[in-house]
Design a protein around this motif. Structure first.
Motif, PDB file in Angstrom:
ATOM      1  N   MET A 192       0.839  -1.166   0.167  1.00  0.00           N
ATOM      2  CA  MET A 192      -0.052  -0.007  -0.008  1.00  0.00           C
ATOM      3  C   MET A 192       0.821   1.181   0.037  1.00  0.00           C
ATOM      4  O   MET A 192       1.852   1.370   0.854  1.00  0.00           O
ATOM      5  CB  MET A 192      -0.927  -0.135   1.271  1.00  0.00           C
ATOM      6  CG  MET A 192      -1.813   1.129   1.405  1.00  0.00           C
ATOM      7  SD  MET A 192      -2.597   1.135   2.823  1.00  0.00           S
ATOM      8  CE  MET A 192      -1.517   1.123   4.161  1.00  0.00           C
TER       9      MET A 192
ATOM     10  N   VAL B 231      -4.102  13.411   0.123  1.00  0.00           N
ATOM     11  CA  VAL B 231      -5.360  12.827   0.551  1.00  0.00           C
ATOM     12  C   VAL B 231      -6.328  13.761   0.528  1.00  0.00           C
ATOM     13  O   VAL B 231      -7.496  13.771   0.251  1.00  0.00           O
ATOM     14  CB  VAL B 231      -4.989  12.150   2.011  1.00  0.00           C
ATOM     15  CG1 VAL B 231      -6.508  11.577   2.621  1.00  0.00           C
ATOM     16  CG2 VAL B 231      -4.223  10.962   1.643  1.00  0.00           C
TER      17      VAL B 231
ATOM     18  N   ARG C 104      -7.888  14.616  -2.571  1.00  0.00           N
ATOM     19  CA  ARG C 104      -8.598  13.658  -3.055  1.00  0.00           C
ATOM     20  C   ARG C 104     -10.064  13.512  -2.570  1.00  0.00           C
ATOM     21  O   ARG C 104     -11.010  13.483  -3.237  1.00  0.00           O
ATOM     22  CB  ARG C 104      -7.875  12.167  -3.147  1.00  0.00           C
ATOM     23  CG  ARG C 104      -8.760  11.155  -3.698  1.00  0.00           C
ATOM     24  CD  ARG C 104      -7.925   9.845  -3.655  1.00  0.00           C
ATOM     25  NE  ARG C 104      -7.855   9.115  -2.176  1.00  0.00           N
ATOM     26  CZ  ARG C 104      -6.782   9.013  -1.671  1.00  0.00           C
ATOM     27  NH1 ARG C 104      -5.628   9.295  -2.083  1.00  0.00           N
ATOM     28  NH2 ARG C 104      -6.713   8.214  -0.346  1.00  0.00           N
ATOM     29  N   VAL C 105      -9.866  13.731  -1.383  1.00  0.00           N
ATOM     30  CA  VAL C 105     -11.343  13.789  -0.394  1.00  0.00           C
ATOM     31  C   VAL C 105     -12.127  14.820  -0.735  1.00  0.00           C
ATOM     32  O   VAL C 105     -13.253  14.757  -0.748  1.00  0.00           O
ATOM     33  CB  VAL C 105     -11.055  13.700   1.050  1.00  0.00           C
ATOM     34  CG1 VAL C 105     -12.275  13.604   1.924  1.00  0.00           C
ATOM     35  CG2 VAL C 105     -10.334  12.236   1.399  1.00  0.00           C
TER      36      VAL C 105
ATOM     37  N   ALA D 224     -10.563  12.469   6.674  1.00  0.00           N
ATOM     38  CA  ALA D 224     -10.174  11.131   6.593  1.00  0.00           C
ATOM     39  C   ALA D 224      -9.721  10.358   7.727  1.00  0.00           C
ATOM     40  O   ALA D 224      -9.393  11.127   8.769  1.00  0.00           O
ATOM     41  CB  ALA D 224      -9.083  10.660   5.767  1.00  0.00           C
TER      42      ALA D 224
ATOM     43  N   ASP E  95      -8.352   6.541   9.584  1.00  0.00           N
ATOM     44  CA  ASP E  95      -7.977   5.354   9.504  1.00  0.00           C
ATOM     45  C   ASP E  95      -8.475   4.440  10.405  1.00  0.00           C
ATOM     46  O   ASP E  95      -9.019   4.926  11.530  1.00  0.00           O
ATOM     47  CB  ASP E  95      -6.375   5.280   9.347  1.00  0.00           C
ATOM     48  CG  ASP E  95      -5.592   5.242  10.710  1.00  0.00           C
ATOM     49  OD1 ASP E  95      -6.418   5.094  11.599  1.00  0.00           O
ATOM     50  OD2 ASP E  95      -4.399   5.544  10.633  1.00  0.00           O
ATOM     51  N   THR E  96      -8.497   3.123  10.221  1.00  0.00           N
ATOM     52  CA  THR E  96      -9.289   2.091  11.084  1.00  0.00           C
ATOM     53  C   THR E  96      -8.719   1.959  12.342  1.00  0.00           C
ATOM     54  O   THR E  96      -9.089   1.170  13.209  1.00  0.00           O
ATOM     55  CB  THR E  96      -9.618   0.832  10.252  1.00  0.00           C
ATOM     56  OG1 THR E  96      -8.270   0.250   9.823  1.00  0.00           O
ATOM     57  CG2 THR E  96     -10.540   1.146   9.257  1.00  0.00           C
TER      58      THR E  96
ATOM     59  N   GLU F 107     -14.513   7.355   3.247  1.00  0.00           N
ATOM     60  CA  GLU F 107     -13.325   8.153   3.747  1.00  0.00           C
ATOM     61  C   GLU F 107     -12.526   7.470   4.856  1.00  0.00           C
ATOM     62  O   GLU F 107     -11.580   8.015   5.669  1.00  0.00           O
ATOM     63  CB  GLU F 107     -13.702   9.655   4.300  1.00  0.00           C
ATOM     64  CG  GLU F 107     -14.238  10.663   3.140  1.00  0.00           C
ATOM     65  CD  GLU F 107     -14.976  11.717   3.508  1.00  0.00           C
ATOM     66  OE1 GLU F 107     -15.446  12.276   2.559  1.00  0.00           O
ATOM     67  OE2 GLU F 107     -15.280  11.823   4.729  1.00  0.00           O
TER      68      GLU F 107
ATOM     69  N   MET G  63      -9.995   4.700   5.840  1.00  0.00           N
ATOM     70  CA  MET G  63      -9.042   4.027   5.125  1.00  0.00           C
ATOM     71  C   MET G  63      -8.124   3.119   6.053  1.00  0.00           C
ATOM     72  O   MET G  63      -8.260   3.066   7.391  1.00  0.00           O
ATOM     73  CB  MET G  63      -8.021   5.347   4.916  1.00  0.00           C
ATOM     74  CG  MET G  63      -8.679   6.182   3.950  1.00  0.00           C
ATOM     75  SD  MET G  63      -7.574   7.620   3.483  1.00  0.00           S
ATOM     76  CE  MET G  63      -8.806   8.760   2.385  1.00  0.00           C
ATOM     77  N   GLU G  64      -7.245   2.403   5.380  1.00  0.00           N
ATOM     78  CA  GLU G  64      -6.335   1.503   6.212  1.00  0.00           C
ATOM     79  C   GLU G  64      -5.266   2.389   6.923  1.00  0.00           C
ATOM     80  O   GLU G  64      -4.852   3.301   6.453  1.00  0.00           O
ATOM     81  CB  GLU G  64      -6.021   0.308   5.237  1.00  0.00           C
ATOM     82  CG  GLU G  64      -6.771  -0.591   4.650  1.00  0.00           C
ATOM     83  CD  GLU G  64      -6.044  -1.403   3.512  1.00  0.00           C
ATOM     84  OE1 GLU G  64      -4.717  -1.531   3.773  1.00  0.00           O
ATOM     85  OE2 GLU G  64      -6.685  -1.976   2.756  1.00  0.00           O
TER      86      GLU G  64
ATOM     87  N   SER H 107      -2.418   4.980   5.311  1.00  0.00           N
ATOM     88  CA  SER H 107      -2.984   5.438   3.949  1.00  0.00           C
ATOM     89  C   SER H 107      -2.561   6.721   4.094  1.00  0.00           C
ATOM     90  O   SER H 107      -2.422   7.679   3.048  1.00  0.00           O
ATOM     91  CB  SER H 107      -4.443   5.476   4.169  1.00  0.00           C
ATOM     92  OG  SER H 107      -4.846   4.287   3.805  1.00  0.00           O
TER      93      SER H 107
END
Length: 210
Positions: free
Chosen positions: A1, A9, A12-13, A138, A140-141, A182, A184-185, A188
């Motif tokens: 990744m 980012v 993009r978002v 954004a 991440d998880t 939005e 993400m891993e 990211s």
């Protein structure tokens, strides 16, 4: 990744948000309001915000919360520094556009410090006495948040946590507000030590534990 820079980012978002229709945003806002209404106790003090264009619309929930007599506060940008002030809000509150930033904030009254949120929450008898809905570009998880870049919520939550240490009976929950796409891993986008982290998020599909 591949890891993208924060500006990449953000671009993009923001482009994806600009492509959302008013109907999509309204539908997602209503779905989010239903989830938050189930999750948040009517007596909980809620610190929300007025969404910018393309942001998940938390206003339907904030209106519902006031209808069940729940207290709501909105942020006020400080003239200097990065720690937000707060003002009580209800659907009839007069609002103004900030002279420099593309946001709306309560128009009347002097902004209150974060300690007032904690003091108000200390009178609540519900399990979670204070909820901070955090606008997020954004997430991440693992809970790392990417914001707009102003640093206001990073500084404000750091100050809030300092105050909460003096009030152990006040339970506070941070909920990052994002569109589902939005999420993400981890990895990211770059994460710095001062970046806010959330244990929970809300999207149009409901409240998510991270």
């Amino acid at each position: 990744m591949s890891v993208h820079t924060k500006p990449e980012v953000r671009r993009r978002v923001r482009a994806a948000r600009a492509a959302l229709s008013a109907a999509e945003l309204a539908d997602r806002g209503e779905a989010m309001a239903e989830s938050l209404e189930r999750h948040i106790h009517p007596a909980t003090v809620v610190a929300g915000y007025v969404p910018m264009q393309g942001e998940p619309n938390v206003l339907p929930f904030l209106k519902r919360h006031t209808l069940r007599s729940g207290p709501v506060y909105l942020p006020v940008i400080p003239p200097t520094g990065h720690i937000l002030g707060w003002a009580p809000w209800h659907p009839q509150s007069p609002m103004r556009r900030h002279p420099k930033l593309p946001i709306y904030e309560p128009a009347h009254g002097s902004p209150l410090p974060s300690g007032v949120l904690v003091d108000h929450a200390s009178t609540s008898q519900c399990p979670t006495s204070l909820v901070l809905l955090v606008p997020t570009l954004a997430l991440d998880t693992a809970g790392a948040r990417l914001g707009q870049g102003g640093g206001y919520y990073d500084a404000t939550t750091a100050k809030l946590f300092e105050i909460l240490q003096e009030h152990p009976k006040v339970s506070c929950e941070l909920i990052a507000v994002v569109h589902f796409g939005e999420l993400m891993e981890p990895g990211s986008f770059p994460v710095e030590s001062h970046d806010l982290r959330a244990a929970r998020a809300v999207t149009e599909y409901g409240v998510i534990d991270l």
